[in-house]
Design an enzyme around this catalytic site. Structure first.
Site, short mmCIF file in Angstrom:
data_model
loop_
_atom_site.label_atom_id
_atom_site.label_comp_id
_atom_site.label_asym_id
_atom_site.label_seq_id
_atom_site.Cartn_x
_atom_site.Cartn_y
_atom_site.Cartn_z
N VAL A 51 0.85 -1.19 0.00
CA VAL A 51 0.00 0.00 0.00
C VAL A 51 0.88 1.24 0.00
CG1 VAL A 51 -1.91 -1.15 1.17
CG2 VAL A 51 -0.15 -0.02 2.52
N CYS A 52 0.32 2.33 -0.48
CA CYS A 52 1.06 3.58 -0.50
C CYS A 52 1.36 4.02 0.93
CB CYS A 52 0.25 4.65 -1.22
SG CYS A 52 0.05 4.30 -2.98
N PRO A 53 2.53 4.59 1.18
CA PRO A 53 3.49 5.11 0.21
C PRO A 53 4.65 4.15 -0.09
CG PRO A 53 4.11 5.88 2.36
CD PRO A 53 2.89 5.00 2.55
#
Length: 464
Positions: free
Chosen positions: A401-403
């Site tokens: 998942v970001c970041p």
């Protein structure tokens, strides 16, 4: 009129999904990338919201009610919430719309968030919540403290925000332009500033629509999420108010937007990410309950009303995000393998690898023929990367998942030499903007950017 909550929520979810609108990322980028550009989008929401709500209040269309300011509860709760949204991988609204993209981790965070909020507001932890929130002060809004019209603050914030947005847009369009995907119009993401304007307008429209059903409030996520949990547990339909339908609409709208744009795919996290999502979700519910709201209720609505609760909460959301980013948002610790040396022989005197240095050694007089010896440093692929072609190294961030796709890309690029290429595979929608933008700002060249399927992308970045 309750159905307007579902409809407006669906529009909000679609706009957030297409605009990659995540307050967690906006606050996080201040600390991890040193940029205020994304945060300016939040200021746009607040400014549009502030002007609209001030106009509605002045016209007598709405009558906002202000809760007593409980500094200790707001500070502690906002800090806990800020830390928790980093663990959960998104803020309250971001978690709802990412669930619509198929992220199972967001579903886990939502369960923890809704249940802990219910426990804090109406369940066994309600006494704990009430105890800390009992310590209040007399002041509620900044305009009331100074005896000024809220128009002064709304217009002042609007002017400041317009100035910041203009500066960032000028830099964006005059500097290196990030490479974008070549795709049909309906699949293209919204610019985050345009999404912010639309979200601000939605927030203005939300209040009178909500008030018409007896709920005198605007956008909100925590109490509506709690109400959804209460309805599921008890079956009491009274919990399905306008706010509950709003958050369910966010899920529906994001799902539709993700399906239409080819960005929906069920993504199951690993055990570590799953446990973080659950813990983060629980912390979000506890923190938002103490703080009196989340990044929407406090960070967008209360700030636009210029309450002390809203702005103090926003500040400590940021502090919590900054602390959590310092602790957890780090690359995986990839280390470059040490170079090895080998000796190659060439009977015709030509180097087998012309890109490397060659040292000729003269043979003794009795040698049959001169022999050219070459010492070459063999560059092995950095740990965690695979050399897929000469000078091209693959970085697989699928499922991250970001970041983290961006964090890993920056770390991996530091280990490559100028002219070498990093091939990045990722399935985080936010990274479709973050990675090309980082490449442009860092002086790297994006030589390829394409979709590899639903909610999957590959980009090749040549180091500058």
């Amino acid at each position: 009129m309750l159905i307007t909550g579902l409809i407006l929520g669906a529009v909000l979810g679609a706009v957030m999904q297409r605009g990659r609108f995540c307050v967690t990322g906006m606050l996080r980028d201040i600390f991890t990338r040193g940029t205020w550009r994304p945060f300016t989008a939040l200021l746009i929401v607040i400014s549009v919201h502030a002007i609209g709500l001030t106009a509605l209040t002045s016209a007598g269309i709405i009558t906002p009610e202000y809760s007593p300011f409980a500094p200790a509860a707001v500070i502690v709760g906002a800090f806990i919430f800020g830390v928790s949204i980093v663990l959960a991988g998104g803020c309250a609204s971001g978690t709802w719309y990412r669930a619509g993209e198929g992220l199972v981790g967001s579903w886990l965070a939502l369960v923890g968030y809704a249940l802990s909020a219910a426990a804090m507001k109406t369940g066994p932890l309600s006494g704990v919540n009430a105890w800390l929130r009992q310590f209040t002060v007399g002041q509620t809004t900044v305009p009331a403290t100074f005896g000024l019209s809220p128009w002064w603050f709304a217009i002042g914030l609007g002017v400041l925000t317009a100035y910041l947005a203009a500066r960032f847009l000028q830099a964006e369009f005059s500097g290196p332009r990030p490479v974008s995907l070549a795709q049909p119009l309906h699949r293209r993401p919204l610019h985050v500033y345009l999404a912010a304007v639309i979200i601000g307008v939605i927030g203005v429209v939300a209040w009178p629509l909500s008030a018409a059903t007896g709920r005198n409030d605007g956008l909100g996520i925590t109490t509506p999420s709690k109400n959804v949990a209460n309805y599921i547990v008890t079956g009491d339909s009274s919990f399905l108010d306008w706010g509950a339908l709003l958050v369910l609409g966010i899920l529906v709208g994001a799902l539709i937007a993700a399906k239409v744009s080819g960005e929906f795919r069920v993504r199951v996290p690993d055990a570590r990410t799953s446990s973080r999502a659950v813990v983060g979700g629980i912390g979000m519910g506890v923190g938002a309950s103490w703080a009196g709201g989340c990044t929407v209720g406090n960070g967008m609505v209360q700030t636009s009303l210029f309450t002390y609760q809203g702005w103090v909460a926003l500040a400590f959301f940021a502090v919590g995000v900054g602390v959590a980013a310092k602790i957890w948002l780090k690359p995986s610790g990839r280390k470059t393998a040490a170079g090895t040396y080998s000796t190659d022989e060439s009977v015709d005197g030509r180097a087998a690898h012309p890109e490397t240095a060659t040292t000729s050694v003269t043979a003794p007089a009795y040698a049959v023929a001169p022999v050219a010896l070459k010492v070459r440093e063999q560059q092995s692929a950095p740990a965690g990367l695979t050399e897929v072609a000469p000078g091209e190294f693959a970085l697989d961030t699928l499922g991250a998942v970001c970041p983290f796709p961006l964090i890993e890309a920056v770390s991996a690029m530091d280990e490559l030499r100028s002219g070498q290429t990093l091939v990045i595979d990722f399935d985080c929608t936010q990274a479709t903007d973050a990675i090309p933008r980082w490449a442009a700002e860092a002086g790297h060249e994006v030589t390829e950017f394409r979709a590899t399927g639903d909610a999957g992308w590959r980009t090749k970045v040549r180091k500058g």
